[in-house]
Write a protein that holds these residues in place. Structure first.
Motif, PDB file in Angstrom:
ATOM      1  N   GLY A   4      27.997 -61.666  12.730  1.00  0.00           N
ATOM      2  CA  GLY A   4      27.177 -60.470  12.608  1.00  0.00           C
ATOM      3  C   GLY A   4      25.723 -60.845  12.401  1.00  0.00           C
ATOM      4  N   PRO A   5      24.806 -59.974  12.844  1.00  0.00           N
ATOM      5  CA  PRO A   5      23.375 -60.269  12.712  1.00  0.00           C
ATOM      6  C   PRO A   5      22.977 -60.760  11.317  1.00  0.00           C
ATOM      7  CG  PRO A   5      23.652 -58.323  14.049  1.00  0.00           C
ATOM      8  CD  PRO A   5      25.029 -58.727  13.594  1.00  0.00           C
ATOM      9  N   LYS A   6      23.593 -60.195  10.274  1.00  0.00           N
ATOM     10  CA  LYS A   6      23.197 -60.620   8.924  1.00  0.00           C
ATOM     11  C   LYS A   6      23.657 -62.040   8.613  1.00  0.00           C
ATOM     12  CE  LYS A   6      24.628 -56.761   7.627  1.00  0.00           C
ATOM     13  NZ  LYS A   6      25.293 -55.632   6.959  1.00  0.00           N
ATOM     14  N   GLY A  63      16.771 -58.807  20.374  1.00  0.00           N
ATOM     15  CA  GLY A  63      17.015 -57.885  19.266  1.00  0.00           C
ATOM     16  C   GLY A  63      17.455 -58.633  18.019  1.00  0.00           C
ATOM     17  N   PRO A  64      18.495 -58.125  17.365  1.00  0.00           N
ATOM     18  CA  PRO A  64      18.957 -58.811  16.151  1.00  0.00           C
ATOM     19  C   PRO A  64      19.858 -60.006  16.482  1.00  0.00           C
ATOM     20  CG  PRO A  64      20.254 -56.842  16.532  1.00  0.00           C
ATOM     21  CD  PRO A  64      19.230 -56.878  17.632  1.00  0.00           C
ATOM     22  N   PHE A  65      20.167 -60.174  17.764  1.00  0.00           N
ATOM     23  CA  PHE A  65      21.066 -61.259  18.183  1.00  0.00           C
ATOM     24  C   PHE A  65      20.264 -62.523  18.441  1.00  0.00           C
ATOM     25  CE2 PHE A  65      23.121 -57.284  19.432  1.00  0.00           C
ATOM     26  CZ  PHE A  65      24.327 -57.413  18.770  1.00  0.00           C
ATOM     27  N   ARG A  66      19.880 -63.199  17.393  1.00  0.00           N
ATOM     28  CA  ARG A  66      19.072 -64.407  17.550  1.00  0.00           C
ATOM     29  C   ARG A  66      19.402 -65.399  16.441  1.00  0.00           C
ATOM     30  NH1 ARG A  66      14.212 -63.612  18.917  1.00  0.00           N
ATOM     31  NH2 ARG A  66      14.511 -61.513  19.720  1.00  0.00           N
ATOM     32  N   VAL A  67      19.142 -66.665  16.715  1.00  0.00           N
ATOM     33  CA  VAL A  67      19.345 -67.724  15.722  1.00  0.00           C
ATOM     34  C   VAL A  67      18.096 -68.602  15.713  1.00  0.00           C
ATOM     35  CG1 VAL A  67      21.868 -67.796  15.931  1.00  0.00           C
ATOM     36  CG2 VAL A  67      20.461 -69.230  17.429  1.00  0.00           C
ATOM     37  N   SER A  68      17.882 -69.291  14.620  1.00  0.00           N
ATOM     38  CA  SER A  68      16.739 -70.191  14.519  1.00  0.00           C
ATOM     39  C   SER A  68      16.902 -71.387  15.453  1.00  0.00           C
ATOM     40  CB  SER A  68      16.589 -70.680  13.079  1.00  0.00           C
ATOM     41  OG  SER A  68      16.186 -69.609  12.249  1.00  0.00           O
ATOM     42  N   PHE A 105      34.984 -46.724  25.159  1.00  0.00           N
ATOM     43  CA  PHE A 105      34.801 -47.966  24.416  1.00  0.00           C
ATOM     44  C   PHE A 105      33.812 -48.853  25.165  1.00  0.00           C
ATOM     45  CE2 PHE A 105      39.038 -46.468  23.438  1.00  0.00           C
ATOM     46  CZ  PHE A 105      39.122 -46.616  22.061  1.00  0.00           C
ATOM     47  N   GLY A 106      32.864 -49.426  24.429  1.00  0.00           N
ATOM     48  CA  GLY A 106      31.927 -50.373  25.036  1.00  0.00           C
ATOM     49  C   GLY A 106      32.238 -51.792  24.580  1.00  0.00           C
ATOM     50  N   ALA A 107      31.499 -52.766  25.142  1.00  0.00           N
ATOM     51  CA  ALA A 107      31.823 -54.175  24.919  1.00  0.00           C
ATOM     52  C   ALA A 107      31.714 -54.571  23.452  1.00  0.00           C
ATOM     53  CB  ALA A 107      30.904 -55.051  25.771  1.00  0.00           C
ATOM     54  N   ILE A 108      30.717 -54.046  22.770  1.00  0.00           N
ATOM     55  CA  ILE A 108      30.569 -54.419  21.359  1.00  0.00           C
ATOM     56  C   ILE A 108      31.551 -53.627  20.505  1.00  0.00           C
ATOM     57  CG2 ILE A 108      28.967 -54.403  19.394  1.00  0.00           C
ATOM     58  CD1 ILE A 108      26.764 -55.237  21.329  1.00  0.00           C
ATOM     59  N   GLY A 109      31.855 -52.395  20.926  1.00  0.00           N
ATOM     60  CA  GLY A 109      32.879 -51.616  20.236  1.00  0.00           C
ATOM     61  C   GLY A 109      34.219 -52.341  20.228  1.00  0.00           C
ATOM     62  N   VAL A 110      34.530 -53.019  21.332  1.00  0.00           N
ATOM     63  CA  VAL A 110      35.762 -53.807  21.420  1.00  0.00           C
ATOM     64  C   VAL A 110      35.568 -55.186  20.788  1.00  0.00           C
ATOM     65  CG1 VAL A 110      37.379 -54.911  23.026  1.00  0.00           C
ATOM     66  CG2 VAL A 110      36.556 -52.584  23.486  1.00  0.00           C
ATOM     67  N   GLY A 111      34.317 -55.687  20.903  1.00  0.00           N
ATOM     68  CA  GLY A 111      34.031 -57.073  20.512  1.00  0.00           C
ATOM     69  C   GLY A 111      34.311 -57.381  19.052  1.00  0.00           C
ATOM     70  N   GLY A 112      34.036 -56.424  18.173  1.00  0.00           N
ATOM     71  CA  GLY A 112      34.297 -56.664  16.756  1.00  0.00           C
ATOM     72  C   GLY A 112      35.772 -56.932  16.512  1.00  0.00           C
ATOM     73  N   PHE A 113      36.625 -56.143  17.186  1.00  0.00           N
ATOM     74  CA  PHE A 113      38.061 -56.330  17.024  1.00  0.00           C
ATOM     75  C   PHE A 113      38.519 -57.632  17.688  1.00  0.00           C
ATOM     76  CE2 PHE A 113      42.553 -54.949  18.197  1.00  0.00           C
ATOM     77  CZ  PHE A 113      43.060 -55.216  16.928  1.00  0.00           C
ATOM     78  N   LYS A 114      37.916 -57.934  18.823  1.00  0.00           N
ATOM     79  CA  LYS A 114      38.213 -59.204  19.496  1.00  0.00           C
ATOM     80  C   LYS A 114      37.965 -60.378  18.538  1.00  0.00           C
ATOM     81  CE  LYS A 114      36.426 -63.026  21.524  1.00  0.00           C
ATOM     82  NZ  LYS A 114      37.267 -63.656  22.465  1.00  0.00           N
ATOM     83  N   MET A 115      36.842 -60.347  17.816  1.00  0.00           N
ATOM     84  CA  MET A 115      36.527 -61.422  16.871  1.00  0.00           C
ATOM     85  C   MET A 115      37.587 -61.496  15.779  1.00  0.00           C
ATOM     86  SD  MET A 115      33.919 -62.864  18.088  1.00  0.00           S
ATOM     87  CE  MET A 115      33.898 -64.028  16.729  1.00  0.00           C
TER      88      MET A 115
END
Lengths: 289, 289, 289
Positions: free
Chosen positions: B53-55, B85-90, C247-257
């Motif tokens: 997750g972003p956090k 967006g928030p999907f980044r890493v150092s 359902f979108g990719a991130i909506g499914v993605g959390g469950f996939k993880m």
């Protein structure tokens, strides 16, 4: 400070065996590298010796593996050339498990016969990494060693390598397959028989060895059926069979694992250990087989 | 949650140096990849940004290394392009230790002269990764920088790259070998002399620099004898020699290690740090040299 | 004893995604290997099964990944062939996230419609790893599945593979691009629409699906704009849009993880788990979506 083991593997895909044992032997993290050539070694070693202070360098060590023993020896030589003064780390060579497996088998044999000095030893298919190391250690310990090879030239090259590396008395006879085993054993009259041939290849039929006059110990390092010495079972660990003390691949394997792990632990006790056949054999003497 | 460092190395066999420092800098595990090309970067970055997750993304970071600086810059550009967006890493770029070594040398020099603004600097063999970065940082800080190169064309390309990347005043003179050093120093009249030439190559004989009018600092980053600036010793760390303050490769190296480790630690403090020459220089200002 | 995950990746540069999730799923260390071919698998597996005692082998496991599903299946078959008796470790196949992503999408869909038995399903661009697995699981569960492909031959091969692997009712229609979508939906009249097409490719315009008679669920696994089903947003998670649950990719993605991490944890609970499409689906049933 983490204990880091740099695993230099000459194979394209580095060994999983060596990486698992590295972890179980006490490394906190394994830095594995595949397809390593002589030319890669210097910079990799600099990466080891220049990243931590000399007093901390016992927490970094190098393990050299891969299927090819002669490449492994070259990588070790290159690694030794790169270190100097206080800038050094411990190193271990064990291409294809050669040293640890050979040492485990030799120690088992030595404990069974008390002393190998003057004993006649036959190492069937003794041209692979394990055979080379086992034959060398036995010759160095004073046994009269004969190795077999399917091909004269390859066998002579192996024999000569063993002699120049370990000294002692080493002969070679050609043995193309299992049908020639009885004849070879008639000629050599071994007191100790050790098979280091490939997985799943029978090399010594039961008739060729059982109840043979003078034979005291028979050890087979092939774990995959059909086994290399017919009649021995993989779990044999100083089992008595027809007046011969027998060892199978798993019977030896448990001790091999113990030796291998103890070697990894030893690497991190100082920053200048060099673990090759002789020093691994010495270390194994202190372990319960 | 583990701190994971993805080590992207353009070399076939990834650096051991960078992996050791990654561990010592605070990474819990290093995910090293060798032979990385621009085309590989996007999916590797997606593997970083879409798995936590972003956090939590400040626990994942990317280190870019390898011998080739220009490839490293391309890998970094590709990595930056993949995040959003928030999907980044150092991320950190340090091909061949370029940034951390250059920064360590420049900070040492700055602390010795107080201010490099307006100072004449000569960087011998300034076309390699470390030379490019050191010359650029000094030019950006206001020094008048001259780099030398054995070949006019290569030197001009390097000079132009430095200027377009860092701005400032950068000149180039051709210097084929040590016999031309006195002549070059006569022409440039440097107050600061920095050698970033290859290991084991003497570029500036003692006569060419010692007791030279106006020279204040001389720093040699070659650690392998013969050293690059004759008369400097590897352990020199603000040593006074003939009225010149000298630094050797190990004298600078300790600080380089400190900078490098601090960079790794910084990567995990947030998920959007970008550590390249300038930001690493800034970070180093806060460290005791 | 450390939990070790051997990551076998058919790609030259092994996946960072899979390595991060391996750590987050509970592996203490990941032994990643890239460019793995069928021929490499046996020795790598021996390295797993022969290094720890049978009772400890649940602390070693194997994950098979890479972009190519059919190569992944071959690697899995080779891995299964190498283990025997008590000498075995748990294994998981998830080439390109195929199984975990497909399972996550299928479970989401099943929970939205209660029961997929007898339902008409259209899987657009169903020839990739995720599409193959999702179509197969839905067919096996009793849905009437139609996949689309840009090319007849490739589509028929995929259809036939799905049917022989999973059974059930699977049809194929050719759909070259988005302009043919309305026509295809007219013909198939799906109650469930699932897009498993490539990133950044729009395959189903809004007009083709919204307010369509009978359509109950629409799920798009493309996360990169333009999305695959126009009008769905990446974060949709059982969102109501024009009487369709989306359902979108991130909506499914959390469950996939969540599924992926639970699979990694499961691998270390025993030494003989085999996680492929069906067993992963079963495991996912017990998780909160």
């Amino acid at each position: 400070m983490k204990k880091l083991l740099l695993q230099l593997d000459s194979n394209r895909v580095p060994s999983a065996f060596d990486e698992v044992v590295a972890h179980d032997g006490g490394a906190d993290a394994v830095m594995q590298r595949g397809g390593v050539t002589e030319g890669d070694v210097r910079d990799l070693m600099y990466g080891c010796i220049f990243t931590r202070g000399p007093k901390d360098l016992r927490n970094t060590a190098v393990f050299i593996g891969g299927n090819d023993m002669s490449v492994g020896e070259k990588l070790l030589a290159a690694a030794q050339k790169a270190v100097f003064g206080p800038f050094r780390v411990s190193m271990m060579l064990d291409s294809n498990g050669s040293n640890t497996t050979a040492v485990a088998a030799v120690v088992k044999i030595e404990r069974a016969v008390r002393d190998v000095r003057g004993r006649k030893v036959l190492v069937t298919a003794g041209t692979g990494p394990v055979g080379l190391r086992a034959a060398g250690l036995l010759a160095k310990a004073g046994a009269h060693v004969t190795i077999t090879s399917r091909r004269d030239e390859e066998g002579e090259r192996a024999r000569s390598n063993i002699q120049s590396r370990f000294g002692g008395d080493v002969a070679m006879v050609c043995m193309r397959n299992a049908s020639e085993a009885a004849h070879v054993l008639d000629a050599v009259r071994p007191e100790i028989l050790l098979n280091t041939g490939p997985a799943g290849v029978l090399l010594v039929p039961r008739d060729a060895w059982s109840k043979r006059q003078g034979l005291v110990v028979a050890c087979d390092l092939n774990a995959v059926p059909p086994l290399g010495i017919e009649g021995i079972e993989v779990n044999d660990d100083a089992k008595g069979r027809d007046d011969v003390t027998t060892f199978g691949a798993i019977g030896v394997g448990g001790f091999k694992m113990k030796v291998h792990k103890a070697c990894i632990a030893r690497l991190f006790e100082r920053n200048d250990a060099l673990l090759d056949a002789e020093s691994i054999a010495e270390l194994a003497q202190g372990l319960q087989a």
